[in-house]
Design a protein around this motif. Structure first.
Motif, PDB file in Angstrom:
ATOM      1  N   ARG A   8       0.842  -1.210   0.000  1.00  0.00           N
ATOM      2  CA  ARG A   8       0.000   0.000   0.000  1.00  0.00           C
ATOM      3  C   ARG A   8       0.876   1.258   0.000  1.00  0.00           C
ATOM      4  NH1 ARG A   8      -5.462  -0.262   1.421  1.00  0.00           N
ATOM      5  NH2 ARG A   8      -6.249  -2.372   1.838  1.00  0.00           N
ATOM      6  N   GLU A   9       1.872   1.276   0.849  1.00  0.00           N
ATOM      7  CA  GLU A   9       2.742   2.447   0.941  1.00  0.00           C
ATOM      8  C   GLU A   9       3.590   2.616  -0.315  1.00  0.00           C
ATOM      9  OE1 GLU A   9       4.960   2.288   4.556  1.00  0.00           O
ATOM     10  OE2 GLU A   9       3.171   2.503   5.830  1.00  0.00           O
ATOM     11  N   GLU A  10       4.031   1.491  -0.891  1.00  0.00           N
ATOM     12  CA  GLU A  10       4.851   1.552  -2.102  1.00  0.00           C
ATOM     13  C   GLU A  10       4.045   2.102  -3.280  1.00  0.00           C
ATOM     14  OE1 GLU A  10       7.672  -1.375  -4.869  1.00  0.00           O
ATOM     15  OE2 GLU A  10       6.540  -2.201  -3.189  1.00  0.00           O
ATOM     16  N   ARG A  51      -1.870  12.556  -4.065  1.00  0.00           N
ATOM     17  CA  ARG A  51      -2.485  12.599  -2.731  1.00  0.00           C
ATOM     18  C   ARG A  51      -3.191  11.287  -2.380  1.00  0.00           C
ATOM     19  NH1 ARG A  51      -4.329  17.145  -5.196  1.00  0.00           N
ATOM     20  NH2 ARG A  51      -6.472  16.400  -5.167  1.00  0.00           N
ATOM     21  N   LEU A  52      -2.627  10.183  -2.733  1.00  0.00           N
ATOM     22  CA  LEU A  52      -3.259   8.902  -2.408  1.00  0.00           C
ATOM     23  C   LEU A  52      -3.108   8.578  -0.928  1.00  0.00           C
ATOM     24  CD1 LEU A  52      -2.135   6.660  -5.413  1.00  0.00           C
ATOM     25  CD2 LEU A  52      -4.414   7.621  -5.024  1.00  0.00           C
ATOM     26  N   ASP A  53      -4.132   7.946  -0.374  1.00  0.00           N
ATOM     27  CA  ASP A  53      -4.123   7.486   1.017  1.00  0.00           C
ATOM     28  C   ASP A  53      -3.983   5.960   0.996  1.00  0.00           C
ATOM     29  OD1 ASP A  53      -4.691   6.646   3.598  1.00  0.00           O
ATOM     30  OD2 ASP A  53      -6.452   7.922   3.837  1.00  0.00           O
ATOM     31  N   PRO A  54      -2.915   5.420   1.581  1.00  0.00           N
ATOM     32  CA  PRO A  54      -2.738   3.960   1.547  1.00  0.00           C
ATOM     33  C   PRO A  54      -3.939   3.188   2.083  1.00  0.00           C
ATOM     34  CG  PRO A  54      -0.752   5.031   2.371  1.00  0.00           C
ATOM     35  CD  PRO A  54      -1.799   6.098   2.270  1.00  0.00           C
ATOM     36  N   ALA A  55      -4.622   3.733   3.073  1.00  0.00           N
ATOM     37  CA  ALA A  55      -5.737   3.026   3.697  1.00  0.00           C
ATOM     38  C   ALA A  55      -6.978   2.982   2.817  1.00  0.00           C
ATOM     39  CB  ALA A  55      -6.083   3.688   5.036  1.00  0.00           C
TER      40      ALA A  55
END
Length: 216
Positions: A8-10, A51-55
């Motif tokens: 997700r973070e990557e 601006r993506l949110d990993p969650a």
């Protein structure tokens, strides 16, 4: 850190890098990446790579059902077609609306079977032949059908007047390959009227053989 948390973070970090360097803009572009158990993480529809949110990434189970996160990109047919036809070789798919690639797709004399001229070894090594597909309405399931029609023989395609789509063994490979596609398209546009020296058939054959490039 779990595999899912890391991925997700990557995805978000890679997406922001692409956005910050102008390789896609606004809310364009989408990424998917497969987890070891077959689940799929996908960027949501209408989201900015900056601006993506990993969650909030969309999460699909191994059967292709949405089980978490926001509504996924409408370009899912593109992604699903690559995972279906290149299952053993695809761990991620990246789609951008990168400027020079789109510009090259609009020109009348582009070779639809291999839209990138052989200007450097690296585009051949990372992409093989890039198939130029016709224009489709964004989100049209026919895009997926067009990719299935290639029977897994291409890791990279260009949607005319839309943007490139690249599948890679993992997220890093897919991102690096689509960056190479855009850079080669930029070179092609910059040198278009300058009669550039292209790689010879023998040089291309050597690259294909040495680096085990798909070149059918």
């Amino acid at each position: 850190m779990s595999e899912e948390t890391r991925l997700r973070e990557e995805i978000c970090a890679m997406a922001k890098s692409l956005f910050d360097r102008g390789l896609t803009s606004g809310s364009s572009g989408n990424i998917s990446a497969r987890l070891g158990d077959g689940r799929l993480l996908v960027t949501p529809t209408g989201s900015s790579f900056g601006r993506l949110d990993p969650a909030r990434l969309s999460l699909f189970d191994a059967g292709g059902r949405l089980i978490g996160g926001d509504k996924p990109t409408k370009e899912m047919p593109l992604h699903q077609a690559f995972y279906e036809t290149r299952a053993a070789k695809t761990g991620a798919v990246v789609h951008l609306h990168s400027c020079h690639s789109v510009a090259l797709s609009l020109l009348p004399d582009v070779d639809a079977e291999n839209m990138l001229p052989p200007l450097t070894a690296y585009s051949i090594m990372k992409l093989g032949k890039v198939k130029l597909l016709p224009y489709f309405m964004p989100g049209d399931p026919a895009m997926g059908d067009a990719i299935r029609g290639l029977a897994g023989k291409r890791s990279a395609v260009m949607l005319a007047a839309h943007g490139p789509v690249v599948a890679g063994k993992d997220l890093e490979a897919a991102v690096y390959a689509i960056e190479e596609l855009e850079e080669t398209a930029k070179l092609a546009m910059l040198t278009r009227d300058a009669n550039p020296t292209l790689l010879t058939g023998a040089q291309i054959e050597q690259i294909v053989r040495t680096f085990d490039v798909e070149w059918d």
